[in-house]
Design an enzyme around this catalytic site. Sequence first.
Site, PDB file in Angstrom:
ATOM      1  N   ASN A  12      54.313  32.232  54.364  1.00  0.00           N
ATOM      2  CA  ASN A  12      53.246  30.878  54.685  1.00  0.00           C
ATOM      3  C   ASN A  12      53.500  29.933  53.446  1.00  0.00           C
ATOM      4  OD1 ASN A  12      52.037  32.470  56.604  1.00  0.00           O
ATOM      5  ND2 ASN A  12      50.429  33.434  55.131  1.00  0.00           N
ATOM      6  N   GLY A  40      52.367  33.887  51.443  1.00  0.00           N
ATOM      7  CA  GLY A  40      52.759  34.949  52.469  1.00  0.00           C
ATOM      8  C   GLY A  40      52.658  36.126  51.756  1.00  0.00           C
ATOM      9  N   LYS A  41      51.953  37.187  52.504  1.00  0.00           N
ATOM     10  CA  LYS A  41      52.295  38.496  51.717  1.00  0.00           C
ATOM     11  C   LYS A  41      53.595  38.997  51.563  1.00  0.00           C
ATOM     12  CE  LYS A  41      47.393  39.372  52.997  1.00  0.00           C
ATOM     13  NZ  LYS A  41      46.808  38.897  51.703  1.00  0.00           N
ATOM     14  N   GLU A 156      50.661  40.830  58.436  1.00  0.00           N
ATOM     15  CA  GLU A 156      50.306  39.499  58.646  1.00  0.00           C
ATOM     16  C   GLU A 156      51.526  38.943  59.676  1.00  0.00           C
ATOM     17  OE1 GLU A 156      48.427  36.875  55.004  1.00  0.00           O
ATOM     18  OE2 GLU A 156      50.398  37.125  55.129  1.00  0.00           O
ATOM     19  N   GLY A 240      41.644  46.057  41.690  1.00  0.00           N
ATOM     20  CA  GLY A 240      41.569  44.695  41.055  1.00  0.00           C
ATOM     21  C   GLY A 240      41.403  45.085  39.383  1.00  0.00           C
ATOM     22  N   GLY A 243      41.533  48.780  37.930  1.00  0.00           N
ATOM     23  CA  GLY A 243      43.122  49.535  38.155  1.00  0.00           C
ATOM     24  C   GLY A 243      43.481  50.094  39.418  1.00  0.00           C
ATOM     25  N   ALA A 268      47.960  39.002  43.627  1.00  0.00           N
ATOM     26  CA  ALA A 268      47.987  40.063  42.650  1.00  0.00           C
ATOM     27  C   ALA A 268      48.414  41.372  43.381  1.00  0.00           C
ATOM     28  CB  ALA A 268      46.539  39.985  42.014  1.00  0.00           C
ATOM     29  N   GLY A 269      47.723  41.683  44.453  1.00  0.00           N
ATOM     30  CA  GLY A 269      48.008  42.832  45.392  1.00  0.00           C
ATOM     31  C   GLY A 269      49.303  42.837  45.563  1.00  0.00           C
ATOM     32  N   ASP A 270      50.028  41.644  46.316  1.00  0.00           N
ATOM     33  CA  ASP A 270      51.399  41.599  46.477  1.00  0.00           C
ATOM     34  C   ASP A 270      52.301  41.991  45.286  1.00  0.00           C
ATOM     35  OD1 ASP A 270      50.353  40.497  48.973  1.00  0.00           O
ATOM     36  OD2 ASP A 270      50.631  38.400  48.132  1.00  0.00           O
ATOM     37  N   ARG A 303      48.184  33.149  36.169  1.00  0.00           N
ATOM     38  CA  ARG A 303      48.785  31.718  36.661  1.00  0.00           C
ATOM     39  C   ARG A 303      48.284  31.444  38.008  1.00  0.00           C
ATOM     40  NH1 ARG A 303      53.705  33.672  33.642  1.00  0.00           N
ATOM     41  NH2 ARG A 303      54.569  34.729  35.535  1.00  0.00           N
ATOM     42  N   SER A 309      53.127  32.639  40.551  1.00  0.00           N
ATOM     43  CA  SER A 309      52.684  33.674  39.475  1.00  0.00           C
ATOM     44  C   SER A 309      53.599  34.803  39.372  1.00  0.00           C
ATOM     45  CB  SER A 309      51.189  33.728  39.803  1.00  0.00           C
ATOM     46  OG  SER A 309      51.161  34.594  41.092  1.00  0.00           O
TER      47      SER A 309
HETATM   48  O1  RIB Z   1      48.271  37.793  49.225  1.00  0.00           O
HETATM   49  C1  RIB Z   1      48.162  36.361  49.214  1.00  0.00           C
HETATM   50  C2  RIB Z   1      48.569  35.598  50.344  1.00  0.00           C
HETATM   51  O2  RIB Z   1      47.828  36.082  51.389  1.00  0.00           O
HETATM   52  C3  RIB Z   1      48.659  34.105  50.107  1.00  0.00           C
HETATM   53  O3  RIB Z   1      49.936  33.793  49.528  1.00  0.00           O
HETATM   54  C4  RIB Z   1      48.654  33.695  51.608  1.00  0.00           C
HETATM   55  O4  RIB Z   1      49.722  33.076  52.288  1.00  0.00           O
HETATM   56  C5  RIB Z   1      48.230  34.802  52.477  1.00  0.00           C
HETATM   57  O5  RIB Z   1      49.120  35.360  53.193  1.00  0.00           O
END
Ligand code: RIB
Length: 325
Positions: A12, A40-41, A156, A240, A243, A268-270, A303, A309
């Site tokens: 995305n 995008g995840k 997604e 988050g 932990g 952060a999760g990605d 960031r 980031s």
């Molecule tokens: O996890 C964050 C992402 O969720 C963003 O980059 C956005 O594109 C959505 O997919």
Amino acid sequence: MRTNILVAGSLNLDFVAGVATLPEPGQTVTGASFEWIPGGKGANQACAAGTMARSESVHAAHASEREAVRVEMAGCVGSDDAGAMLLRSLAAAGVEAGAVERVDGVATGAALINVDASGQNTIVVIPGANGRFAPVAVESLRGRLRECAWLLLQLETPLETVTALLRAARQEGARSMLDPAPAQPLARGLLSMVDILTPNETEARLLLGRAPGRVGPEDAPELARALRAVGPRAVVIKMGDAGCFYSGPEGEMAAPAFRVTALDATAAGDTFNAGLAVALTEGRPVAEALRFANAAAAVSVTRMGAQTSAPSRAEVERLLASPGA
Ligand code: RIB
């Protein structure tokens, strides 16, 4: 030993507004900043994994000992400028993007993101070309699956494609890590093909058919066990700044978060999933891999933005070695 990671999922362009406080329904707020950032995840996981896999270690010896991890991405973008920007971001992170198709007549996926002063966000995703990532693509990915250690997935892209990829990964001997985000109910048949499921607490409750509600770290063991009972081989509950909690064949363990000043929690999760996949592909034990993933996510929240980031390996290692860590 397999040393490739294949990320199959969304790409995305993120339209990011910085705001003092997130708007309530019906409210108009004045933003402090606006940026277009690759996101995008799926692509976030790929870029973070690519960056960590190929950047220099602070430990000279470690660099020569560790297997070189190669990261590949599969998915769809439009034949527009946004798609080109996303492909450039993958290339800059060292991600091989030969399986990212450019589709005519449809826009690249987009996300509208508001980030407040404490780093929390709201996200609206418009799938666009991500919706064209069809199960038919899976056959052409079998060769890559045969060579990869980990297949990383999120939600997604169409669910039929995720299901077909999980089945193909099983057949080709690749392990799978599914981030069940954005949250949606999933069939037992799909969950039983997952090696590691990585929900946050809200996603975990939804997958278990429970009403939304506040959950704390004390709920994580029960949530993880209940989820394992419906199929995945292992579950990591991501919490988050509290932990994460792991339940799997190696046992159960909590891994505390690293204390940092959060600027933006986007991706952060990605980044956590990317760090976990890189560390496991390098053969680290689960406890060490969870710590590495927590550190990677912690660096990313310091960031702004998603792919902007992505942490380097040295940044992750420095946080791991910091006093009190
Ligand atoms: O996890 C964050 C992402 O969720 C963003 O980059 C956005 O594109 C959505 O997919």
